[in-house]
Design a protein around this motif. Sequence first.
Motif, PDB file in Angstrom:
ATOM      1  N   PHE A 188       0.826  -1.204   0.000  1.00 45.87           N
ATOM      2  CA  PHE A 188       0.000   0.000   0.000  1.00 45.87           C
ATOM      3  C   PHE A 188       0.859   1.252   0.000  1.00 45.87           C
ATOM      4  N   ALA A 189       1.914   1.271   0.808  1.00 43.77           N
ATOM      5  CA  ALA A 189       2.792   2.445   0.865  1.00 43.77           C
ATOM      6  C   ALA A 189       3.466   2.691  -0.481  1.00 43.77           C
ATOM      7  N   LEU A 190       3.945   1.637  -1.116  1.00 48.79           N
ATOM      8  CA  LEU A 190       4.579   1.795  -2.426  1.00 48.79           C
ATOM      9  C   LEU A 190       3.565   2.248  -3.476  1.00 48.79           C
ATOM     10  N   ALA A 191       2.368   1.668  -3.441  1.00 47.77           N
ATOM     11  CA  ALA A 191       1.331   2.055  -4.401  1.00 47.77           C
ATOM     12  C   ALA A 191       0.942   3.514  -4.222  1.00 47.77           C
ATOM     13  N   ALA A 192       0.846   3.971  -2.965  1.00 44.36           N
ATOM     14  CA  ALA A 192       0.486   5.366  -2.709  1.00 44.36           C
ATOM     15  C   ALA A 192       1.573   6.316  -3.194  1.00 44.36           C
ATOM     16  N   VAL A 252       4.154   5.787  -5.410  1.00 50.47           N
ATOM     17  CA  VAL A 252       4.343   5.751  -6.865  1.00 50.47           C
ATOM     18  C   VAL A 252       3.112   6.284  -7.574  1.00 50.47           C
ATOM     19  N   GLY A 253       1.929   6.008  -7.028  1.00 47.75           N
ATOM     20  CA  GLY A 253       0.701   6.478  -7.651  1.00 47.75           C
ATOM     21  C   GLY A 253       0.588   7.991  -7.641  1.00 47.75           C
ATOM     22  N   LEU A 288       3.099  10.179  -7.396  1.00 48.82           N
ATOM     23  CA  LEU A 288       4.127  10.718  -8.284  1.00 48.82           C
ATOM     24  C   LEU A 288       3.717  10.570  -9.751  1.00 48.82           C
ATOM     25  N   THR A 289       3.170   9.415 -10.113  1.00 44.68           N
ATOM     26  CA  THR A 289       2.725   9.198 -11.496  1.00 44.68           C
ATOM     27  C   THR A 289       1.607  10.155 -11.864  1.00 44.68           C
ATOM     28  N   ALA A 290       0.670  10.362 -10.935  1.00 45.66           N
ATOM     29  CA  ALA A 290      -0.446  11.266 -11.212  1.00 45.66           C
ATOM     30  C   ALA A 290       0.036  12.693 -11.432  1.00 45.66           C
ATOM     31  N   VAL A 291       0.987  13.142 -10.620  1.00 46.09           N
ATOM     32  CA  VAL A 291       1.519  14.502 -10.778  1.00 46.09           C
ATOM     33  C   VAL A 291       2.185  14.655 -12.145  1.00 46.09           C
ATOM     34  N   ILE A 292       2.970  13.666 -12.540  1.00 48.60           N
ATOM     35  CA  ILE A 292       3.639  13.728 -13.845  1.00 48.60           C
ATOM     36  C   ILE A 292       2.618  13.735 -14.971  1.00 48.60           C
ATOM     37  N   MET A 293       1.576  12.926 -14.849  1.00 46.04           N
ATOM     38  CA  MET A 293       0.557  12.860 -15.897  1.00 46.04           C
ATOM     39  C   MET A 293      -0.196  14.180 -16.033  1.00 46.04           C
ATOM     40  N   VAL A 294      -0.466  14.831 -14.901  1.00 48.27           N
ATOM     41  CA  VAL A 294      -1.207  16.092 -14.943  1.00 48.27           C
ATOM     42  C   VAL A 294      -0.375  17.203 -15.570  1.00 48.27           C
ATOM     43  N   VAL A 296       0.852  -3.988  -4.797  1.00 52.92           N
ATOM     44  CA  VAL A 296       1.108  -2.692  -5.426  1.00 52.92           C
ATOM     45  C   VAL A 296       0.303  -2.542  -6.702  1.00 52.92           C
ATOM     46  N   LEU A 297       0.303  -3.566  -7.537  1.00 52.50           N
ATOM     47  CA  LEU A 297      -0.398  -3.481  -8.819  1.00 52.50           C
ATOM     48  C   LEU A 297      -1.909  -3.312  -8.638  1.00 52.50           C
ATOM     49  N   ILE A 298      -2.460  -3.978  -7.640  1.00 51.71           N
ATOM     50  CA  ILE A 298      -3.900  -3.877  -7.420  1.00 51.71           C
ATOM     51  C   ILE A 298      -4.276  -2.527  -6.809  1.00 51.71           C
ATOM     52  N   ALA A 299      -3.446  -2.016  -5.895  1.00 50.78           N
ATOM     53  CA  ALA A 299      -3.776  -0.769  -5.198  1.00 50.78           C
ATOM     54  C   ALA A 299      -3.344   0.471  -5.962  1.00 50.78           C
ATOM     55  N   PHE A 300      -2.529   0.317  -6.988  1.00 49.61           N
ATOM     56  CA  PHE A 300      -1.943   1.455  -7.691  1.00 49.61           C
ATOM     57  C   PHE A 300      -2.991   2.261  -8.467  1.00 49.61           C
ATOM     58  N   PHE A 301      -3.869   1.595  -9.176  1.00 48.05           N
ATOM     59  CA  PHE A 301      -4.800   2.268 -10.093  1.00 48.05           C
ATOM     60  C   PHE A 301      -5.742   3.241  -9.378  1.00 48.05           C
ATOM     61  N   PRO A 302      -6.394   2.863  -8.269  1.00 47.09           N
ATOM     62  CA  PRO A 302      -7.272   3.839  -7.599  1.00 47.09           C
ATOM     63  C   PRO A 302      -6.549   5.091  -7.129  1.00 47.09           C
ATOM     64  N   VAL A 303      -5.293   4.939  -6.703  1.00 47.29           N
ATOM     65  CA  VAL A 303      -4.534   6.096  -6.247  1.00 47.29           C
ATOM     66  C   VAL A 303      -4.260   7.047  -7.402  1.00 47.29           C
TER      67      VAL A 303
END
Length: 285
Positions: A93-97, A99-100, A102-108, A152-159
């Motif tokens: 969960f911590a890794l998914a949060a 990385v998620g 950081l990925t969202a910020v880059i995408m925006v 991580v893979l399962i929790a990553f997408f909602p974040v």
Amino acid sequence: MTVSQSATDAPPGRAAAGAVRRKGPLTRAAERSWRPAALLLACSGVWWAVAAAELVEPYLIPSPAATFDVLTGKADYLWQHTWVTTYETLIGFALAAAVGVLTAVIMVYSSTVERTLYPILLIAQVVPKIAIAPLFVVWLGFGVAPKILIAVLIAFFPVVISMVTGLKAVDPEMLQLSATMGASPWQTFVKIRFPASLPYLFSGLKVAVTLAVTGAVVGEFVGANEGLGYVILQANGNLDTPMLFAGLLVMSLIGVILFALVEAAEKLLLPWHASRRDTSVTAAY
């Protein structure tokens, strides 16, 4: 005008808000929890009645007493495996949060990255994780690494989705105002974008933390010699349904506790947001 007259003449909304404020935290907690508690008691009653009437064979549905005996009699055994699953869940969960977000910020901030990554993320989300979990076991072995990766893979997408939505939901006038006042992109992000996205982020985190439990258990189903997934799989193979039910109950309890912790963090960090106000107060206006 006397104090009693002013209280009587106060608008209904303010009167309701004052009534809610006078309630103590224990009273509010009891009002929120008695309905789910009543539903759980009703379900437990139905479970007990079915087992007592022997409508179903005990090896299919054990009695609540048999399940409770397993929970108490084998508490050390269950705790050992519960800790393993909890550890895998928290790390995933911590890794998914992290990385998620950081990925969202880059995408925006980069439309090119968003157009490139978004379809890939969607494809990765719809692929059943249990179908690719054996590959992770082959690549990474039978340790905790494949379980954490699946979590991580399962929790990553909602974040990612919730964070992207929150960062894009900022009022454009606020962004224009900050640019007019000479704020740098970093200052705009720290002072405006990120705080405004937190309610959306916490919504995604509450979903992600429960999915992380599922991911860890799925990884344990595929290949493990410890963890609640291993306990449930062994109990299923031995037709030990009391142990199976006990494992399921403990797994559910982990998800509920972690969800409550994330919600408590949201309440602590976002006391100003409308979602944290009492529903009876907001409904009064």
